[in-house]
Design an enzyme around this catalytic site. Structure first.
Site, PDB file in Angstrom:
ATOM      1  N   GLU A  98       0.828  -1.209   0.000  1.00 35.72           N
ATOM      2  CA  GLU A  98       0.000   0.000   0.000  1.00 35.72           C
ATOM      3  C   GLU A  98       0.862   1.259   0.000  1.00 35.72           C
ATOM      4  O   GLU A  98       1.737   1.416   0.854  1.00 35.72           O
ATOM      5  CB  GLU A  98      -0.912  -0.020   1.246  1.00 35.72           C
ATOM      6  N   LYS A 281      -7.191  -0.677  11.933  1.00 32.06           N
ATOM      7  CA  LYS A 281      -6.531  -1.055  10.673  1.00 32.06           C
ATOM      8  C   LYS A 281      -5.381  -0.082  10.415  1.00 32.06           C
ATOM      9  O   LYS A 281      -4.305  -0.476   9.947  1.00 32.06           O
ATOM     10  CB  LYS A 281      -7.547  -1.029   9.518  1.00 32.06           C
ATOM     11  N   ASP A 297       5.210 -13.692  12.316  1.00 30.67           N
ATOM     12  CA  ASP A 297       3.899 -14.216  11.952  1.00 30.67           C
ATOM     13  C   ASP A 297       2.866 -13.099  12.105  1.00 30.67           C
ATOM     14  O   ASP A 297       2.372 -12.834  13.204  1.00 30.67           O
ATOM     15  CB  ASP A 297       3.591 -15.400  12.894  1.00 30.67           C
ATOM     16  N   HIS A 395      -3.162  10.355  -0.216  1.00 31.89           N
ATOM     17  CA  HIS A 395      -3.189   8.945  -0.580  1.00 31.89           C
ATOM     18  C   HIS A 395      -3.216   8.803  -2.098  1.00 31.89           C
ATOM     19  O   HIS A 395      -2.505   7.997  -2.675  1.00 31.89           O
ATOM     20  CB  HIS A 395      -4.455   8.334   0.025  1.00 31.89           C
TER      21      HIS A 395
HETATM   22  P1  NAD Z   1      11.211 -21.907  16.982  1.00 32.49           P
HETATM   23  O1  NAD Z   1      10.767 -23.163  17.648  1.00 32.49           O
HETATM   24  O2  NAD Z   1      11.697 -22.010  15.574  1.00 32.49           O
HETATM   25  O3  NAD Z   1      12.333 -21.191  17.852  1.00 32.49           O
HETATM   26  C1  NAD Z   1      12.259 -21.026  19.216  1.00 32.49           C
HETATM   27  C2  NAD Z   1      13.375 -21.798  19.879  1.00 32.49           C
HETATM   28  O4  NAD Z   1      14.633 -21.215  19.579  1.00 32.49           O
HETATM   29  C3  NAD Z   1      13.284 -21.733  21.377  1.00 32.49           C
HETATM   30  O5  NAD Z   1      12.354 -22.687  21.822  1.00 32.49           O
HETATM   31  C4  NAD Z   1      14.717 -21.994  21.795  1.00 32.49           C
HETATM   32  O6  NAD Z   1      14.952 -23.369  21.956  1.00 32.49           O
HETATM   33  C5  NAD Z   1      15.554 -21.522  20.633  1.00 32.49           C
HETATM   34  N1  NAD Z   1      16.310 -20.273  20.909  1.00 32.49           N
HETATM   35  C6  NAD Z   1      17.597 -20.035  20.543  1.00 32.49           C
HETATM   36  N2  NAD Z   1      17.983 -18.813  20.921  1.00 32.49           N
HETATM   37  C7  NAD Z   1      16.937 -18.245  21.560  1.00 32.49           C
HETATM   38  C8  NAD Z   1      16.733 -16.987  22.182  1.00 32.49           C
HETATM   39  N3  NAD Z   1      17.681 -16.043  22.225  1.00 32.49           N
HETATM   40  N4  NAD Z   1      15.510 -16.716  22.718  1.00 32.49           N
HETATM   41  C9  NAD Z   1      14.551 -17.653  22.665  1.00 32.49           C
HETATM   42  N5  NAD Z   1      14.681 -18.857  22.110  1.00 32.49           N
HETATM   43  C10 NAD Z   1      15.873 -19.174  21.532  1.00 32.49           C
HETATM   44  O7  NAD Z   1      10.040 -20.820  16.919  1.00 32.49           O
HETATM   45  P2  NAD Z   1       9.002 -20.241  17.963  1.00 32.49           P
HETATM   46  O8  NAD Z   1       9.381 -18.840  18.234  1.00 32.49           O
HETATM   47  O9  NAD Z   1       8.783 -21.145  19.121  1.00 32.49           O
HETATM   48  O10 NAD Z   1       7.663 -20.275  17.093  1.00 32.49           O
HETATM   49  C11 NAD Z   1       7.433 -19.310  16.085  1.00 32.49           C
HETATM   50  C12 NAD Z   1       6.813 -19.960  14.897  1.00 32.49           C
HETATM   51  O11 NAD Z   1       5.629 -20.661  15.292  1.00 32.49           O
HETATM   52  C13 NAD Z   1       6.375 -18.960  13.872  1.00 32.49           C
HETATM   53  O12 NAD Z   1       6.934 -19.319  12.626  1.00 32.49           O
HETATM   54  C14 NAD Z   1       4.854 -19.117  13.820  1.00 32.49           C
HETATM   55  O13 NAD Z   1       4.351 -18.875  12.540  1.00 32.49           O
HETATM   56  C15 NAD Z   1       4.656 -20.527  14.250  1.00 32.49           C
HETATM   57  N6  NAD Z   1       3.361 -20.925  14.815  1.00 32.49           N
HETATM   58  C16 NAD Z   1       2.445 -20.021  15.226  1.00 32.49           C
HETATM   59  C17 NAD Z   1       1.244 -20.450  15.764  1.00 32.49           C
HETATM   60  C18 NAD Z   1       0.267 -19.407  16.264  1.00 32.49           C
HETATM   61  O14 NAD Z   1       0.630 -18.256  16.398  1.00 32.49           O
HETATM   62  N7  NAD Z   1      -0.959 -19.797  16.565  1.00 32.49           N
HETATM   63  C19 NAD Z   1       0.985 -21.810  15.876  1.00 32.49           C
HETATM   64  C20 NAD Z   1       1.954 -22.715  15.460  1.00 32.49           C
HETATM   65  C21 NAD Z   1       3.153 -22.290  14.941  1.00 32.49           C
END
Ligand code: NAD
Length: 452
Positions: A98, A281, A297, A395
């Site tokens: 946009e 929005k 996400d 816009h």
């Molecule tokens: P991830 O599992 O890829 O990474 C998180 C992991 O990274 C941690 O559990 C930890 O083990 C490690 N890590 C390493 N360095 C870290 C630091 N400095 N701080 C924290 N953790 C560190 O991802 P995530 O963040 O658990 O999940 C995000 C993903 O989940 C997104 O891609 C999202 O789209 C997806 N997701 C979202 C939903 C929802 O929002 N409803 C549902 C399912 C999946």
């Protein structure tokens, strides 16, 4: 021409210290020159600059990321400049289709840095997942049984993520709620997790799925859903902007009048969900492009903000505007913001890695503060414009280029067609076609005259 060269030289001088995000005239520069200029903010390699310009994600990587991949989808990527938040300068990458969004953030950021103040504070990165337990005979007894086993449950949850625990995060608490539902009472277990620099959905989902069979056994019930809650209301950001009202004068309204009209516009949103939806929005216009550019996400972000907006039972605006005793206009906002700088796509998307470096954010809290601040500024600009000159003028000037391209104009010709439509105040597809035809005929005639 000389002026233009001088301007460019000035720009170089102003931004050379790599500390100020104030890039005067950034919008007037050629795309490649903007990339060169960014090197003074952060030392980009030639390859990184090429990637930002041409390809941040390869088809091969896309094929690993999703199923049935057939290619990579592009979006314009821009940089909002001038932002100063919590007394620190930032540049803000935004991936957005946009027009007006990046300009609005750059302009309001400049206004605030010259005439006001912008602050934000994020809470700790606390997320929670839910385990839904059904067919539980005595929910109250079940609740007590779960709470008595809290320590053991937390230990098992933390065994799932030693990395998170080592970083000071991990499962911190367990809460139990009993809710009434269409199929009777349910026991809902919340696993409260500090996710540090990750968004955390995968991390908390894993914990929920691991604890579910233990919880089933404990309460002699059946677990159905085990999943993160996107109403992440313990991972909040509070943003505040303060602005001298004199600088709000616009479209024949004094600063005082404009401020009062902004407040009345907010009162409209507060009273009416139809307006509140559009108000919010406007907030998301500032946030989503950052979430996309940083591989976060954005559906989760949207779900969180809108659910938070409806937490009182009526859908409300997430920001508010009022006057302080000193007369300043104040904008405030509180929203959930569950963002990561590690995990998910952030750690694998090559473009995201470059953009996170450019943002110079050190942790997920800082990124959340920045995104929320961009949301408030975007919302403020929209309400200010609405309350004064109306949204279409500015816009449409930018939108005119899209209409010109839609009508078949390319390159310089698209700019000429757009400028003509903006000048006439008629930004329409049919008018773009007419102007384009006219300009092409004129160009051909000029060429023919030259040849004679
Ligand atoms: P991830 O599992 O890829 O990474 C998180 C992991 O990274 C941690 O559990 C930890 O083990 C490690 N890590 C390493 N360095 C870290 C630091 N400095 N701080 C924290 N953790 C560190 O991802 P995530 O963040 O658990 O999940 C995000 C993903 O989940 C997104 O891609 C999202 O789209 C997806 N997701 C979202 C939903 C929802 O929002 N409803 C549902 C399912 C999946």
């Amino acid at each position: 021409m000389e002026d233009e060269v001088k301007k460019l030289t000035d720009v170089k001088k102003l931004s050379v210290n790599g500390k100020s995000s104030r890039f005067p005239g950034f919008y007037k520069l050629d795309l490649s020159y903007r990339l060169d200029l960014l090197e003074q903010w952060y030392p980009l390699t030639t390859n990184e600059k090429w990637m930002l310009k041409r390809e941040t994600l390869t088809p091969e990587l896309a094929d690993i990321m999703v199923e049935n991949a057939i290619g990579v989808f592009g979006l314009p990527l821009g940089i909002a400049v001038n932002l100063k938040l919590n007394n620190k300068d930032y540049i803000v990458p935004m991936a957005v289709e946009e027009s007006s969004v990046i300009a609005a953030l750059s302009n309001s950021a400049r206004l605030i840095r010259d005439h006001g103040k912008l602050t934000a504070k994020a809470t700790d990165p606390i997320m929670f997942s839910q385990v839904q337990l059904v067919n539980v005979k005595d929910p109250e007894k079940a609740k007590n049984r779960i709470l008595r086993k809290k320590k053991d449950l937390l230990r098992v949850a933390n065994e799932q993520d030693p990395v998170l625990v080592k970083l000071g995060g991990g499962a911190k608490d367990i809460e139990v709620r009993i809710i009434d539902s269409l199929s009777g009472p349910m026991v809902i277990v919340h696993i409260i997790v500090d996710c540090r620099d990750a968004m955390g959905a995968n991390a908390v989902n894993t914990m929920a799925e691991t604890l579910a069979p233990l919880l089933e056994e404990l309460v002699k019930g059946e677990a159905i859903c085990k999943i993160v809650s996107n109403l992440s209301d313990r991972r909040l950001v509070r943003v505040k902007m303060e602005l001298e009202v004199d600088c709000l004068a616009r479209a024949g309204f004094s600063g005082e009048e404009a401020a009062e009209r902004i407040i009345k516009a907010y009162h409209f949103a507060d009273a009416d969900p139809y307006r509140a939806a559009t108000h919010n929005k406007g907030v998301m216009n500032g946030i989503d492009p950052i979430l996309i550019a940083t591989g976060n996400d954005w559906r989760a972000g949207e779900a969180g903000v809108h659910a938070y907006a409806a937490r009182s039972g009526q859908y409300k605006p997430v920001s508010k505007f009022y006057r302080e005793k000193s007369g300043k206009l104040i904008g405030e906002m509180e929203i959930p913001m569950a963002l990561g700088i590690v995990g998910g796509v952030t750690s694998i998307h090559p473009g995201v890695k470059i953009l996170l470096k450019l943002m110079k954010v050190k942790n997920s809290k800082q990124l959340s503060e920045l995104a929320a601040a961009a949301g408030l500024l975007q919302n403020f600009t929209a309400v200010w414009t609405l309350a004064t000159e109306g949204i279409q003028k500015g816009h449409m000037t930018l939108h005119a280029r899209n209409v010109a391209v839609f009508a078949g104009a390319i390159g310089e010709m698209a700019v000429k067609v757009a400028n003509q439509m903006a000048h006439e105040g008629r930004v329409r597809y049919d008018r773009a076609k007419q102007i384009l035809k006219h300009l092409l005929v004129r160009e051909t005639q000029e060429e023919e005259n030259k040849d004679k």
